[in-house]
Enzyme design. Structure first.
Site, mmCIF file in Angstrom:
data_model
loop_
_atom_site.group_PDB
_atom_site.id
_atom_site.type_symbol
_atom_site.label_atom_id
_atom_site.label_comp_id
_atom_site.label_asym_id
_atom_site.label_seq_id
_atom_site.Cartn_x
_atom_site.Cartn_y
_atom_site.Cartn_z
ATOM 1 N N ASP A 112 0.839 -1.198 0.000
ATOM 2 C CA ASP A 112 0.000 0.000 0.000
ATOM 3 C C ASP A 112 0.877 1.253 0.000
ATOM 4 O O ASP A 112 2.040 1.219 0.417
ATOM 5 C CB ASP A 112 -0.901 0.017 1.234
ATOM 6 C CG ASP A 112 -1.909 -1.115 1.232
ATOM 7 O OD1 ASP A 112 -2.194 -1.648 0.149
ATOM 8 O OD2 ASP A 112 -2.399 -1.464 2.323
ATOM 9 N N LYS A 113 0.306 2.350 -0.425
ATOM 10 C CA LYS A 113 1.036 3.614 -0.542
ATOM 11 C C LYS A 113 1.808 3.954 0.728
ATOM 12 O O LYS A 113 2.972 4.351 0.683
ATOM 13 C CB LYS A 113 0.055 4.738 -0.883
ATOM 14 C CG LYS A 113 0.690 6.120 -0.946
ATOM 15 C CD LYS A 113 -0.353 7.186 -1.258
ATOM 16 C CE LYS A 113 0.283 8.579 -1.283
ATOM 17 N NZ LYS A 113 -0.721 9.630 -1.576
#
Length: 328
Positions: free
Chosen positions: A142-143
């Site tokens: 995820d970011k």
């Protein structure tokens, strides 16, 4: 490659000899640059008009002489551009690349993040990787999750790495800080699927795909627990969803955990750290795999990022100040 939506606006007049000819056949002759299946799709999607009137039946017989208008949208493939973006490369050879991803770096271009992604950086660092699907990216973080990722530089390497992911022989271990007190380790075996109403989120749902997460306690704090986790599967947001499901969401995970939970008698500095930790406290700390070409079993470790270390230090300090002292 990245998908974007392109507006299509077409106008043409049917010849007189189109009399008694089906609509789908007529517009296929009028706009030969588009496939028959795409034109039929637009008819059924209410995108086609004859003399200003909606026509949505492909078999409709035409009179001839009608002015046909098509107002539609079409997904088009856009080549992602290489960008010079600094990468923390842990290991690289002619077949694979292992990086330590920082928080804030998006892996794939998408809505709101068309540039500045890991994929753009890879296209600049390894130009030939453009010929590999997804620029060699076989799994993602995820970011705001930090840590180790492996990227394939050749098609053969990608095929082998995907097989390891599918057979669950690639080892991926994480460290995380979660809310609440966990007494002992355990496993979470719950299917994960798209959330029923919040389509950008995932959730535990029986209709979903199998997902297994193992965890053990590294350290217990007054109102938090420091964990080591191991994935058997790699579903989107898996650790975040599973920990929230057992009522121990990750610190900083607003999407799945809500606001920070503040223990009683916490110092101002500790409260500030918890409130200002704006990402999920999750780090991919260890990656183990079989090299796709040499078949050597390899392991890499990535040190905790500074913000994670600062969080742990404040948790230690809070425990000491409130009479809780327990080793790792």
């Amino acid at each position: 490659m990245n998908q974007q939506v392109k507006s299509i606006s077409l106008t043409g007049e049917l010849p007189p000899e189109a009399f008694n000819t089906r609509l789908d056949q007529c517009i296929a002759q009028l706009f030969p640059e588009y496939s028959r299946s795409k034109l039929k799709e637009w008819i059924l999607a209410d995108c086609v008009f004859a003399d200003g009137d909606l026509v949505n039946t492909p078999r409709l017989k035409m009179r001839g002489g009608e002015v046909i208008q098509i107002n539609a949208e079409q997904a088009v493939q856009v080549s992602d551009q290489p960008e010079i973006i600094a990468l923390n490369i842990v290991y690289e050879d002619s077949d694979i690349l292992v990086i330590d991803k920082p928080a804030g770096l998006v892996v794939h271009p998408g809505a709101g993040n068309q540039t500045g992604t890991l994929l753009n950086a890879l296209l600049a660092h390894v130009p030939d990787i453009q010929h590999i699907p997804r620029a060699g990216i076989v799994h993602r973080l995820d970011k705001e999750t930090t840590g180790l990722m492996v990227v394939a530089k050749t098609l053969a390497a990608q095929t082998h790495l995907v097989e390891q992911l599918q057979s669950r022989t690639m080892g991926r271990e994480y460290e995380a800080v979660v809310m609440g007190n966990l007494i002992a380790g355990g496993s979470i075996d719950e299917n994960i699927d798209r959330h029923a109403t919040k389509r950008t989120l995932m959730a535990v749902r029986q209709s979903g795909k199998p997902a297994v997460t193992h965890y053990r306690v590294k350290r217990k704090y007054r109102a938090h627990t420091y964990l080591r986790l191991k994935l058997e599967t790699g579903r989107t947001h898996q650790i975040r969803v599973h920990m929230a499901y057992i009522k121990h969401p990750l610190v900083g995970d607003i999407q799945y955990g809500g606001r920070a939970r503040l223990p009683k008698h916490a110092s101002e500095s500790f409260i500030s750290i918890l409130r200002e930790f704006k990402r999920q406290a999750l780090h991919a700390i260890q990656l183990t795999l079989t090299h796709p070409i040499t078949l050597e079993r390899l392991t890499w470790k990535a040190p905790l990022p500074d913000d994670f270390i600062e969080l742990l230090n404040e948790l230690d300090k809070d425990s000491e100040e409130n009479g809780l002292s327990e080793g790792m």
